[in-house]
Write an enzyme that holds these catalytic residues in place. Structure first.
Site, mmCIF file in Angstrom:
data_model
loop_
_atom_site.group_PDB
_atom_site.id
_atom_site.type_symbol
_atom_site.label_atom_id
_atom_site.label_comp_id
_atom_site.label_asym_id
_atom_site.label_seq_id
_atom_site.Cartn_x
_atom_site.Cartn_y
_atom_site.Cartn_z
ATOM 1 N N LYS A 1 23.174 65.215 2.748
ATOM 2 C CA LYS A 1 21.841 64.978 3.298
ATOM 3 C C LYS A 1 21.836 64.172 4.589
ATOM 4 O O LYS A 1 20.951 64.320 5.418
ATOM 5 C CB LYS A 1 20.952 64.306 2.254
ATOM 6 C CG LYS A 1 20.620 65.255 1.105
ATOM 7 C CD LYS A 1 19.307 64.919 0.446
ATOM 8 C CE LYS A 1 18.867 66.022 -0.488
ATOM 9 N NZ LYS A 1 19.723 66.113 -1.703
ATOM 10 N N SER B 1 28.670 69.002 -2.734
ATOM 11 C CA SER B 1 27.604 68.491 -1.863
ATOM 12 C C SER B 1 27.410 66.981 -1.954
ATOM 13 O O SER B 1 26.927 66.364 -1.011
ATOM 14 C CB SER B 1 26.288 69.206 -2.184
ATOM 15 O OG SER B 1 26.006 69.126 -3.569
ATOM 16 N N GLU C 1 9.895 62.567 2.217
ATOM 17 C CA GLU C 1 9.695 62.631 0.776
ATOM 18 C C GLU C 1 11.051 62.458 0.112
ATOM 19 O O GLU C 1 12.090 62.722 0.721
ATOM 20 C CB GLU C 1 9.118 64.005 0.386
ATOM 21 C CG GLU C 1 10.167 65.122 0.223
ATOM 22 C CD GLU C 1 10.884 65.536 1.505
ATOM 23 O OE1 GLU C 1 10.380 65.233 2.600
ATOM 24 O OE2 GLU C 1 11.960 66.161 1.408
HETATM 25 C C1 LIG Z 1 19.589 67.007 -2.712
HETATM 26 C C2 LIG Z 1 20.896 67.492 -3.174
HETATM 27 C C3 LIG Z 1 21.145 68.864 -3.413
HETATM 28 C C4 LIG Z 1 20.082 69.928 -3.313
HETATM 29 O O1 LIG Z 1 19.566 70.148 -2.033
HETATM 30 P P1 LIG Z 1 19.932 71.414 -1.161
HETATM 31 O O2 LIG Z 1 18.962 71.333 -0.043
HETATM 32 O O3 LIG Z 1 19.741 72.651 -1.989
HETATM 33 O O4 LIG Z 1 21.333 71.262 -0.704
HETATM 34 C C5 LIG Z 1 22.416 69.248 -3.772
HETATM 35 N N1 LIG Z 1 23.416 68.344 -3.929
HETATM 36 C C6 LIG Z 1 23.212 67.023 -3.725
HETATM 37 C C7 LIG Z 1 24.353 66.088 -3.923
HETATM 38 C C8 LIG Z 1 21.956 66.550 -3.342
HETATM 39 O O5 LIG Z 1 21.764 65.230 -3.152
#
Ligand SMILES: *Cc1c(COP(=O)(O)O)cnc(C)c1O
Length: 405
Positions: A98, A387, A120
Site C-alpha cells: 500500500k 502483498s 479511508e
Molecule cells: C489492503 C491489502 C490487500 C487488498 O488490497 P488490494 O487493493 O486488492 O491489493 C491485500 N494484501 C494486503 C497485505 C493488504 O494490506
C-alpha cells in the site's frame, strides 16, 4: 458482437474511464471537477521525468524498493511441483504494498498544491501507509474509519495517531470500510479546494483505478526483470489476492501481453460461497454500481449491498476493481477463491516452512499458488505476490486458534 481482442494495455481505460463495460465515473456532480482536475494533474505528472524520478527516489529510500523475488524452497519441496517464488512486498515500509500508492499520491497532492489529505481505511493498513507518507511530506492527514473497525484495530488507530493523523470514527451502517469511503467522499465534496483524497485501491471513479494501478506497476516490472535475471525466462503463472485489486493488477500488468503467462486473482471465500459468508465477487456477484464505478458487486435482487465476510479485513469488500472484471470477461485473468480454513492452515505452514509470517490477505494467494504448484511439473515457475506481512494478524490468529496472548 464478438469480444474484441485485448486492447493495448496503455489504451485502457478509455477517455471516459471505461474498461469495456466497467469503470466510469458515477459520482455526485460536485466531485466531477475535482476528478477532472486530478486526472489532468496525474496525466501531466505521469509524463514528467522529474515526478517519476522523485517518486523512484522515495520508493527506494523511504519505502525500501526494489523488493526481493524470493525462492520459497521449502514450500516448493512441500508441494512437490513447480518452483514457488514470492514477490516480497511484505518487506516494504509499513508492511505492505500500500505504501507504493500512498507515497505516490501524497507526492501528487503536493504537486497540486493540496496540503490536506483524507483517506479511508478498513483494517488500517492503508491508513497507516497514508499517515506515514503525510508525515514525511508534512501534509495534514485525516483518516476515516468505521467505528467497528476502530475497535477491532485499536493498535493501527494508535499507529496513525503517532504518525500525526487524525482518525475520525464513522458510526453509520455496518461501521466498516464501505461507510468510511462514503464519509471520505462527503469530506472531499466539502473541502475539495484544499484537499486530496488518497483512495487505497484500484477502485472507484476514474482516474483512480488507472492511477492506483500505475503506482503499483513497479511490482510487475521488478518481478519480470528479477525472474529473467535469475532463471533466464518468464514465469509460467502469477497469483495474487484481490480485494479492490491493486496488488494483483500491479503484478499482472507487465505480463498482460505475454501470452505464455497465466494469471490468477484470488478472492476471499470466507466460510464458503453462501450469501453473507464470503467476499468472492466473481463467485456470487453481478453487474452494478458502487462508490464511483460499474463492476461486479455482491448485492441482492433489490440492489442492496450484501454483507460480506472474510478472515482478512483487506479482502472483505463487496465490489472489485473494474479492470479485473474486464480482463476476466476476456479470459486473460482467471479467478479463484480461498476459504478462511485454508488460509489459516497455510498461514501457519508458510511461517513454519519459510520463516515468513504472511498477511492473511496474501495467504489467500499462497493457498492457490500452492495448488497450482502441485498441479504443475517441476520445471515450471509460479510467482505468488506476498502483498504484506502478517504481524498485524498474529493476535487475531492466536485468538482463533485458541492461544492465550
Ligand atoms: C489492503 C491489502 C490487500 C487488498 O488490497 P488490494 O487493493 O486488492 O491489493 C491485500 N494484501 C494486503 C497485505 C493488504 O494490506
Amino acid at each position: 458482437m464478438s469480444t474484441p481482442a485485448v486492447p493495448a494495455r496503455d489504451s485502457l481505460p478509455d477517455a471516459a474511464g471505461h474498461f469495456g463495460l466497467y469503470g466510469g465515473v458515477y459520482v455526485p456532480e460536485t466531485l466531477m471537477t475535482a476528478l477532472q482536475e486530478l486526472e489532468a494533474a496525474y496525466l501531466q505528472a505521469r509524463q514528467d521525468p522529474a515526478f517519476q524520478q522523485e517518486l523512484r527516489h522515495h520508493l527506494k529510500e523511504f519505502a525500501g524498493r526494489p523488493t526481493e523475488l524470493y525462492f520459497a524452497s521449502r514450500l516448493t519441496e512441500h508441494c512437490g511441483g513447480a518452483k514457488i517464488f514470492l514477490k516480497r512486498e511484505d518487506l516494504l515500509h509499513t508492511g505492505a504494498h500500500k505504501i507504493n500508492n500512498a507515497l505516490a499520491q501524497a507526492l501528487l497532492a503536493q504537486r497540486m498544491g493540496k496540503k490536506r489529505i483524507i483517506a479511508e481505511t478498513g483494517a488500517g493498513q492503508h491508513g497507516v501507509a497514508t499517515a506515514a507518507a503525510c508525515a514525511k511530506f508534512g501534509l495534514e492527514c485525516v483518516i476515516y474509519m468505521g467505528a467497528h473497525d476502530m475497535e477491532r484495530q485499536a493498535l493501527n488507530v494508535f499507529r496513525m495517531q503517532l504518525l500525526g493523523a487524525e482518525v475520525r470514527s464513522v458510526a453509520a451502517g455496518q461501521q466498516t470500510l464501505k461507510e468510511a469511503i462514503n464519509e471520505a467522499m462527503r469530506d472531499w465534496v466539502t473541502n475539495v479546494r484544499s484537499t486530496h483524497y488518497i483512495l487505497g485501491t484500484a477502485y472507484g471513479a476514474h482516474p483512480y483505478p488507472m492511477m492506483v494501478r500505475d503506482f503499483h506497476r513497479v511490482i510487475g516490472l521488478e518481478a519480470k526483470e528479477q525472474m529473467i535475471a535469475r532463471e533466464g525466462r518468464l514465469p509460467d503463472e502469477l497469483v495474487a489476492c484481490v480485494g479492490g485489486g491493486s496488488n494483483a493488477i500491479g503484478l499482472f500488468f507487465e505480463f498482460l501481453e505475454e501470452p505464455s503467462v497465466r494469471m490468477f486473482g484470488v478472492e476471499a471465500g470466507g466460510h464458503g460461497i453462501r450469501r453473507g459468508e464470503h467476499a468472492a465477487r466473481f463467485a456470487g456477484g453481478r453487474l452494478g454500481v458502487l462508490q464511483g464505478c460499474k463492476t461486479f458487486i455482491l448485492q441482492d435482487a433489490d440492489g442492496q449491498i450484501e454483507l460480506t465476510h472474510s478472515v482478512s479485513a483487506g479482502l472483505d469488500y463487496a465490489a472489485v476493481g473494474p479492470e479485473h472484471a474486464f480482463y476476466r470477461d476476456r479470459g486473460r485473468i482467471e479467478f479463484a477463491y480461498a476459504t478462511d480454513d485454508e488460509v489459516l492452515a497455510t498461514f501457519q505452514l508458510c511461517s513454519r516452512l519459510e520463516g515468513i509470517i504472511p498477511a492473511l490477505e496474501s495467504t489467500h494467494a499462497l493457498v492457490h499458488g500452492m495448488k497450482r504448484a502441485k498441479a504443475l511439473a517441476k520445471d515450471r515457475i509460479v510467482i505468488v505476490n506476498l502483498s504484506g506481512r502478517g504481524d498485524k494478524d498474529v493476535q487475531q490468529v492466536a485468538k482463533i486458534l485458541g492461544h492465550q496472548t
